[in-house]
Design an enzyme around this catalytic site. Structure first.
Site, PDB file in Angstrom:
ATOM      1  N   SER A  12       0.836  -1.209   0.000  1.00 48.38           N
ATOM      2  CA  SER A  12       0.000   0.000   0.000  1.00 48.38           C
ATOM      3  C   SER A  12       0.872   1.262   0.000  1.00 48.38           C
ATOM      4  CB  SER A  12      -0.984   0.001   1.176  1.00 48.38           C
ATOM      5  OG  SER A  12      -0.309   0.114   2.398  1.00 48.38           O
ATOM      6  N   ASN A  13       2.043   1.199   0.619  1.00 47.48           N
ATOM      7  CA  ASN A  13       2.956   2.357   0.548  1.00 47.48           C
ATOM      8  C   ASN A  13       3.506   2.518  -0.867  1.00 47.48           C
ATOM      9  OD1 ASN A  13       3.520   3.867   3.171  1.00 47.48           O
ATOM     10  ND2 ASN A  13       3.508   1.737   3.859  1.00 47.48           N
ATOM     11  N   LYS A  90      14.042  -7.588   4.095  1.00 41.45           N
ATOM     12  CA  LYS A  90      15.427  -8.075   4.073  1.00 41.45           C
ATOM     13  C   LYS A  90      16.388  -6.906   4.239  1.00 41.45           C
ATOM     14  CE  LYS A  90      14.399 -12.326   3.218  1.00 41.45           C
ATOM     15  NZ  LYS A  90      14.724 -13.448   4.079  1.00 41.45           N
ATOM     16  N   ASN A 106      13.624   4.682   4.305  1.00 45.70           N
ATOM     17  CA  ASN A 106      12.713   3.625   4.748  1.00 45.70           C
ATOM     18  C   ASN A 106      11.554   4.295   5.491  1.00 45.70           C
ATOM     19  OD1 ASN A 106      11.818   0.943   5.454  1.00 45.70           O
ATOM     20  ND2 ASN A 106      12.658   1.280   7.503  1.00 45.70           N
ATOM     21  N   HIS A 108       8.942   3.588   8.734  1.00 46.15           N
ATOM     22  CA  HIS A 108       8.750   2.725   9.898  1.00 46.15           C
ATOM     23  C   HIS A 108       7.449   3.136  10.584  1.00 46.15           C
ATOM     24  CE1 HIS A 108       9.963  -0.018  13.052  1.00 46.15           C
ATOM     25  NE2 HIS A 108       9.558   0.875  13.924  1.00 46.15           N
ATOM     26  N   ASP A 149      16.666   0.605  11.285  1.00 43.67           N
ATOM     27  CA  ASP A 149      15.890   1.732  11.836  1.00 43.67           C
ATOM     28  C   ASP A 149      16.707   2.773  12.598  1.00 43.67           C
ATOM     29  OD1 ASP A 149      13.619   0.380  10.880  1.00 43.67           O
ATOM     30  OD2 ASP A 149      13.366  -0.718  12.764  1.00 43.67           O
TER      31      ASP A 149
END
Ligand code: GRF
Length: 206
Positions: A12-13, A90, A106, A108, A149
């Site tokens: 969905s992103n 991954k 990324n 999160h 992260d």
């Protein structure tokens, strides 16, 4: 901006990025969709939007260098200059992280630096937020480094945590924010408005 989006799940992103690129809100072209998971929903979405897909599972390579070089070759073939990880399960090889330094981000589903790191993905993140008693959560777009992260934060937006929340209801509220801030963060990069100075990220006003 020639963008490769890496995703392992529903996508969905990925879709929010493709939609923003199609509407012109994000002046980027999604040139490649990379997944480790041959049955990921994101692959159908990419095919519908006529975006080339690459399915590459690192665990199917006897030699990790083989995986890295196959991935690199595709990124070069598609002249990728920016990478967005969107639910990619991954680790990205260090060589590629370094090559795309400051050009790889990324998303999160929590307010980093809290509730991040190895093992903190999907439902577990929201479960941990609820168990902590935090009264807010949110989404974070961050630069990618060689750990999970920990890269510098680019954009964050918070959502309230409600007393009646379950991991699923909280995930849904956070996901809406993800779909808004990820294309916005990519647009900031495309407009050269993200100034990176070590771990310090400043968004330049227009
Ligand atoms: C999102 O919550 C993202 O933050 C996380 O994985 C989920 C992926 O969802 N890392 P989708 O595949 O984009 O729908």
């Amino acid at each position: 901006m020639r963008l490769a989006v890496f995703a392992s799940g529903e996508g969905s992103n990925f879709q929010s990025i493709v939609d923003a690129a199609e509407s012109g809100a994000l002046k980027a072209r999604v040139v490649l969709c990379v997944s480790n998971n041959p049955s990921a929903g994101v692959l159908d979405r990419a095919t519908k939007s006529k975006i080339p897909v690459l399915v590459l599972n690192p665990s199917e390579f006897s030699d990790p260098d083989g995986y890295t070089s196959s991935l690199r070759a595709k990124l070069i073939e598609f002249e990728t200059d920016f990478i967005a990880l969107a639910g990619y399960m991954k680790m990205i090889p260090a060589e590629i992280v370094n090559e795309y330094s400051d050009h790889i981000v990324n998303i999160h589903p929590a307010l980093l630096p809290a509730f991040g790191g190895p093992g903190m993905y999907g439902r577990r993140v929201h479960q941990a937020v609820l168990e902590s008693g935090a009264d807010e959560s949110g989404a974070t777009v961050h630069l990618v480094d060689e750990e999970y992260d920990t890269g510098p934060i680019v954009l964050q937006e918070s959502v309230p945590v409600r007393p009646e929340d379950t991991p699923d209801s909280l995930a849904a509220r956070v996901l809406k924010v993800e779909h808004r801030i990820y294309p916005r963060a990519l647009a900031l990069f495309e407009e050269n408005r993200v100034k990176i100075d070590g771990r310090n990220v400043t968004i330049l006003e227009t």
